[in-house]
Design a protein around this motif. Structure first.
Motif, PDB file in Angstrom:
ATOM      1  N   VAL A 101       0.858  -1.181   0.000  1.00  0.00           N
ATOM      2  CA  VAL A 101       0.000   0.000   0.000  1.00  0.00           C
ATOM      3  C   VAL A 101       0.896   1.233   0.000  1.00  0.00           C
ATOM      4  O   VAL A 101       1.549   1.535   0.998  1.00  0.00           O
ATOM      5  CB  VAL A 101      -0.913  -0.001   1.242  1.00  0.00           C
ATOM      6  CG1 VAL A 101      -1.853   1.193   1.228  1.00  0.00           C
ATOM      7  CG2 VAL A 101      -1.701  -1.299   1.344  1.00  0.00           C
ATOM      8  N   ALA A 102       0.962   1.928  -1.118  1.00  0.00           N
ATOM      9  CA  ALA A 102       1.866   3.073  -1.248  1.00  0.00           C
ATOM     10  C   ALA A 102       1.086   4.362  -1.089  1.00  0.00           C
ATOM     11  O   ALA A 102       0.226   4.679  -1.905  1.00  0.00           O
ATOM     12  CB  ALA A 102       2.574   3.041  -2.596  1.00  0.00           C
ATOM     13  N   VAL A 103       1.381   5.116  -0.054  1.00  0.00           N
ATOM     14  CA  VAL A 103       0.629   6.324   0.253  1.00  0.00           C
ATOM     15  C   VAL A 103       1.480   7.576   0.083  1.00  0.00           C
ATOM     16  O   VAL A 103       2.704   7.522   0.092  1.00  0.00           O
ATOM     17  CB  VAL A 103       0.079   6.286   1.699  1.00  0.00           C
ATOM     18  CG1 VAL A 103      -0.779   5.056   1.924  1.00  0.00           C
ATOM     19  CG2 VAL A 103       1.211   6.347   2.721  1.00  0.00           C
ATOM     20  N   ASP A 104       0.796   8.684  -0.053  1.00  0.00           N
ATOM     21  CA  ASP A 104       1.423   9.998   0.040  1.00  0.00           C
ATOM     22  C   ASP A 104       1.101  10.520   1.437  1.00  0.00           C
ATOM     23  O   ASP A 104      -0.039  10.893   1.720  1.00  0.00           O
ATOM     24  CB  ASP A 104       0.841  10.924  -1.030  1.00  0.00           C
ATOM     25  CG  ASP A 104       1.360  12.352  -0.923  1.00  0.00           C
ATOM     26  OD1 ASP A 104       2.164  12.624   0.000  1.00  0.00           O
ATOM     27  OD2 ASP A 104       0.952  13.194  -1.741  1.00  0.00           O
ATOM     28  N   PRO A 105       2.068  10.553   2.366  1.00  0.00           N
ATOM     29  CA  PRO A 105       1.797  10.952   3.740  1.00  0.00           C
ATOM     30  C   PRO A 105       1.302  12.389   3.894  1.00  0.00           C
ATOM     31  O   PRO A 105       0.787  12.760   4.958  1.00  0.00           O
ATOM     32  CB  PRO A 105       3.155  10.766   4.434  1.00  0.00           C
ATOM     33  CG  PRO A 105       3.884   9.782   3.590  1.00  0.00           C
ATOM     34  CD  PRO A 105       3.450  10.088   2.188  1.00  0.00           C
ATOM     35  N   ASP A 106       1.461  13.205   2.833  1.00  0.00           N
ATOM     36  CA  ASP A 106       0.969  14.585   2.895  1.00  0.00           C
ATOM     37  C   ASP A 106      -0.464  14.720   2.399  1.00  0.00           C
ATOM     38  O   ASP A 106      -1.095  15.761   2.561  1.00  0.00           O
ATOM     39  CB  ASP A 106       1.870  15.508   2.067  1.00  0.00           C
ATOM     40  CG  ASP A 106       3.262  15.620   2.653  1.00  0.00           C
ATOM     41  OD1 ASP A 106       3.381  15.587   3.898  1.00  0.00           O
ATOM     42  OD2 ASP A 106       4.220  15.732   1.878  1.00  0.00           O
ATOM     43  N   ALA A 107      -0.980  13.685   1.767  1.00  0.00           N
ATOM     44  CA  ALA A 107      -2.336  13.727   1.216  1.00  0.00           C
ATOM     45  C   ALA A 107      -3.354  13.461   2.308  1.00  0.00           C
ATOM     46  O   ALA A 107      -3.044  12.907   3.361  1.00  0.00           O
ATOM     47  CB  ALA A 107      -2.484  12.705   0.101  1.00  0.00           C
ATOM     48  N   GLU A 108      -4.597  13.847   2.036  1.00  0.00           N
ATOM     49  CA  GLU A 108      -5.684  13.567   2.976  1.00  0.00           C
ATOM     50  C   GLU A 108      -6.944  13.255   2.199  1.00  0.00           C
ATOM     51  O   GLU A 108      -7.342  13.997   1.304  1.00  0.00           O
ATOM     52  CB  GLU A 108      -5.926  14.746   3.919  1.00  0.00           C
ATOM     53  CG  GLU A 108      -6.982  14.453   4.981  1.00  0.00           C
ATOM     54  CD  GLU A 108      -7.003  15.498   6.091  1.00  0.00           C
ATOM     55  OE1 GLU A 108      -7.660  15.243   7.117  1.00  0.00           O
ATOM     56  OE2 GLU A 108      -6.353  16.554   5.925  1.00  0.00           O
TER      57      GLU A 108
END
Length: 315
Positions: free
Chosen positions: A266-273
């Motif tokens: 699961v690859a996320v963008d930690p700055d996204a919401e």
């Protein structure tokens, strides 16, 4: 439904390659790799990065709706089964940062929730799953009707979380699936996870042939009706692992009742919401034959009357 399952991880026509891409706002990618079977994050991360051939480790997809069956306050725990009967399922999810070369996201909190073998969600046990199924109260389990098959796990340094659960059932008009949120920046408190933000809201999916074989077994077989395949689902978009399709490995090749292991990176963008609340986010048009009992027509006095801001029936 058919019982003609052959041993394989996923159907070949759905084994789509995941290529490189740019980070989309509020998005994430879900990619299943053979390296997900490894116990070290180093191998999984390297394979994910090499698969893209770009600076970002994989293509990201937009979040989808959380659906009408979300509840706040799920417990932090590995085993979410609570005596619910069904085919065992072990989930191993690896959370990585798509903006930083697929490095593991330590401290990421992964939250999952799904229906039981007959299509019922905790907190919404009077919601009709469609077709013909026994009442949820007839399953004979000791499960708490407000908490079963819901939970959090917090990733360690390798970005890995693991859940022990059962293979989900189905309900009209959806295919078999598990809901997923990835949170960062919060902390464990009073047995649950508080604060921070939701980076991703999505769903995990299962190969049709495997699901349909499972549904011939008890207790799943007591729920009859028309099962929605992946091709006809309103949420799954056909993108394979990048759209949430799990890599599955049978515990016993000749006996599906022994259970499955499911893997995904699961690859996320930690700055996204993206909380997935509301009717938008790729959830699909609410059908006219959505399960009764969902928010909007939920029985008074049940958690479903105020459980979620979402009014979409595409759960």
């Amino acid at each position: 439904m058919t019982g003609n399952h052959t041993d394989k991880s996923i159907t070949r026509r759905r084994a789509l390659a995941v290529t490189g891409g740019t980070v989309a706002a509020g998005g994430l990618a879900l990619a299943g790799y053979q390296a997900a079977f490894a116990d070290t994050a180093t191998t999984a991360t390297a394979t994910a990065a090499e698969s893209s051939g770009t600076g970002t480790c994989m293509t990201l997809m937009s979040s989808v709706t959380e659906g009408p069956y979300y509840l706040d306050g799920a417990l932090v725990r590995e085993d979410i089964t609570e005596d619910k009967s069904g085919v065992p399922l072990t989930l191993r999810l690896t959370v990585v940062d798509a903006t930083d070369g697929c490095t593991p996201v330590e401290g990421a909190a992964v939250e999952i929730w799904h229906c039981d073998a007959w299509g019922y969600y905790s907190g919404y046990t009077t919601a009709n799953p469609g077709g013909s199924a026994p009442a949820e109260s007839e399953d004979g389990s000791t499960a708490d009707d407000d908490t079963y098959l819901r939970g959090y796990q917090v990733a360690g340094a390798n970005g890995v979380v693991k859940f022990e659960t059962i293979f989900p059932g189905w309900y009209t008009p959806r295919t078999c699936h598990i809901h997923l949120k990835v949170h960062t920046g919060g902390q464990q408190e009073d047995g649950t996870y508080e604060g921070g933000k939701v980076n991703y809201t999505g769903q995990l999916f299962f190969d049709d042939e495997i699901a349909e074989e499972i549904f011939t077994l008890e207790p799943y077989a007591r729920h009859s009706g028309s099962y929605t395949t992946l091709d006809d689902d309103m949420v799954y978009d056909g993108g394979g692992a990048s759209s949430g399709l799990l890599t599955l490995k049978a515990v016993h090749k000749k006996d599906p009742s022994k259970g499955y292991k499911g893997f995904l990176t699961v690859a996320v963008d930690p700055d996204a919401e993206n909380t997935g609340a509301g009717s938008g986010g790729g959830g699909g048009t609410p059908p006219g034959d959505a399960p009764s009992g969902a928010p909007g027509d939920a029985p008074s006095g049940t958690p479903s009357a105020s459980a979620s801001a979402s009014s979409s029936a595409s759960s």
